[in-house]
Every structure is written in C-alpha cells, then in structure tokens.
Scaffold this motif. Structure first.
Motif, mmCIF file in Angstrom:
data_model
loop_
_atom_site.group_PDB
_atom_site.id
_atom_site.type_symbol
_atom_site.label_atom_id
_atom_site.label_comp_id
_atom_site.label_asym_id
_atom_site.label_seq_id
_atom_site.Cartn_x
_atom_site.Cartn_y
_atom_site.Cartn_z
ATOM 1 N N ALA A 36 5.747 -8.011 38.755
ATOM 2 C CA ALA A 36 5.278 -7.453 38.132
ATOM 3 C C ALA A 36 4.782 -6.248 38.649
ATOM 4 C CB ALA A 36 4.346 -7.395 37.196
ATOM 5 N N ASP A 37 5.541 -4.927 38.571
ATOM 6 C CA ASP A 37 5.446 -3.979 39.636
ATOM 7 C C ASP A 37 5.068 -2.445 38.620
ATOM 8 O OD1 ASP A 37 5.734 -1.674 41.238
ATOM 9 O OD2 ASP A 37 5.935 -2.629 42.914
ATOM 10 N N PRO A 38 4.023 -1.967 38.404
ATOM 11 C CA PRO A 38 3.785 -0.597 37.706
ATOM 12 C C PRO A 38 5.328 0.604 38.635
ATOM 13 C CG PRO A 38 2.256 -0.287 39.223
ATOM 14 C CD PRO A 38 2.940 -1.759 39.895
ATOM 15 N N ASN A 39 5.735 0.564 39.602
ATOM 16 C CA ASN A 39 6.539 1.365 39.715
ATOM 17 C C ASN A 39 8.518 1.135 39.454
ATOM 18 O OD1 ASN A 39 8.682 2.871 41.281
ATOM 19 N ND2 ASN A 39 7.239 2.784 43.705
ATOM 20 N N PRO A 40 8.572 2.220 38.260
ATOM 21 C CA PRO A 40 10.009 1.283 38.093
ATOM 22 C C PRO A 40 11.362 1.842 39.189
ATOM 23 C CG PRO A 40 9.208 3.700 37.367
ATOM 24 C CD PRO A 40 8.175 2.814 38.213
ATOM 25 N N VAL A 41 11.136 1.921 40.113
ATOM 26 C CA VAL A 41 11.944 1.782 41.475
ATOM 27 C C VAL A 41 11.756 0.577 41.616
ATOM 28 C CG1 VAL A 41 13.014 2.073 43.209
ATOM 29 C CG2 VAL A 41 11.886 4.024 41.841
ATOM 30 N N ARG A 96 14.302 -9.258 31.498
ATOM 31 C CA ARG A 96 13.015 -9.970 31.031
ATOM 32 C C ARG A 96 12.365 -10.673 31.784
ATOM 33 N NH1 ARG A 96 17.323 -13.215 30.788
ATOM 34 N NH2 ARG A 96 17.388 -15.710 31.460
ATOM 35 N N SER A 97 12.528 -10.812 33.517
ATOM 36 C CA SER A 97 11.530 -11.468 34.060
ATOM 37 C C SER A 97 11.208 -10.302 34.882
ATOM 38 C CB SER A 97 12.288 -12.174 35.098
ATOM 39 O OG SER A 97 12.881 -13.649 33.821
ATOM 40 N N VAL A 98 11.160 -9.101 34.603
ATOM 41 C CA VAL A 98 10.789 -7.934 35.275
ATOM 42 C C VAL A 98 9.672 -7.364 34.603
ATOM 43 C CG1 VAL A 98 10.594 -5.388 36.208
ATOM 44 C CG2 VAL A 98 12.666 -8.361 37.064
ATOM 45 N N PHE A 99 8.327 -7.459 34.725
ATOM 46 C CA PHE A 99 7.163 -6.241 34.318
ATOM 47 C C PHE A 99 6.526 -5.316 34.524
ATOM 48 C CE2 PHE A 99 8.048 -10.758 32.702
ATOM 49 C CZ PHE A 99 8.443 -10.768 31.050
ATOM 50 N N ALA A 100 5.681 -4.596 34.010
ATOM 51 C CA ALA A 100 5.388 -3.534 34.677
ATOM 52 C C ALA A 100 3.503 -3.582 35.227
ATOM 53 C CB ALA A 100 4.896 -2.621 33.590
#
Length: 141
Positions: free
Chosen positions: A40-45, A59-63
């Motif tokens: 999880a990371d708020p940064n799209p990069v 499907r395993s990567v979140f904001a």
C-alpha cells in the motif's frame, strides 16, 4: 501468537514502497517463510513500481492500508513510511489485529510511542522496531 501458522508463509502487507521501502519489498518478496500479499502506498509511482518491477499483480497493490486490509488476508504489516506517519499506520494495523514491524523511529514523539506500546499490549499483537543500522555512526548520532 496463535494466529501465526508455522506450516505456511507469514502473510504480510507492506505500507510504503518508496526509498527504503523498495529494498524491504524486494527482501520480503524473496525471503522464504514470508508471503508479500500486498503493498500500500498513496504515491501512484510507487504503486506502479510494485507492479512493473516487483512483479505484484495489480489486485495486490493499494493506495492505503485500509484498502489492503479489506482486500487481502494477512497476519502482519510492515510499516516502511516516513516517521511522521508511523503512529497512525501502526495503530491502524494493530487495531486491525495485525502484528507490526515498523522502521525506526517507532514514533516522532514519546507519547505516540507509549500509545503504540499500549495498543500492542491491548490487542495482544507484536510491535517490533527495526534497528538494522543501530551500530552505524549516523544512526547512533
């Protein structure tokens, strides 16, 4: 620790995949006994890096950690975020019933550190602070 099953990998969500978080994610992804179930990371990069370089499915990567915990099953959370966010992220993970490994410092003020320790005790979950550079001169200073 009854929620940790020793006959299968420890399922982990990592929060933070920038800077040091990238090395942590690569280690977690390649370490026997650990299953990196999501990041999880708020940064799209940073999220794009997790898909293209780390090889996690989208499907395993979140904001946010909240989104990750709602979507995947895990026992622990790695908190590899800026120090000012450690208290909030670790509290969220602990109150969700997850064990937590957080980079140093545990918190930026002593009251937040005490609250995290209290929360870990109340939830019966482990709260561990990484001290991997503790004997290096800059860290000691």
């Amino acid at each position: 620790m009854s929620d940790i099953q020793m006959n299968r990998p420890l399922r982990v969500v990592q929060v933070g995949t920038g800077g040091f978080g990238r090395s942590w994610a690569e280690i977690a992804r390649s370490t026997a006994g650990i299953e990196l179930t999501a990041v999880a990371d708020p940064n799209p990069v940073a999220r794009e890096w997790a898909v293209t370089t780390l090889g996690l499915p989208e499907r395993s990567v979140f904001a946010s950690l909240e989104e990750a915990l709602a979507a995947v099953d895990c026992e622990a959370v790695l908190v590899i975020t800026p120090p000012a966010t450690h208290h909030t992220v670790a509290t969220q993970a602990l109150t969700a019933g997850k064990h937590v490994l957080v980079e140093k410092p545990l918190a930026t003020i002593i009251d937040d550190a005490r609250q995290l320790i209290d929360t870990a005790e109340q939830t019966g979950k482990m709260l561990v602070v990484s001290q991997n550079y503790r004997y290096r001169n800059p860290a000691r200073t």
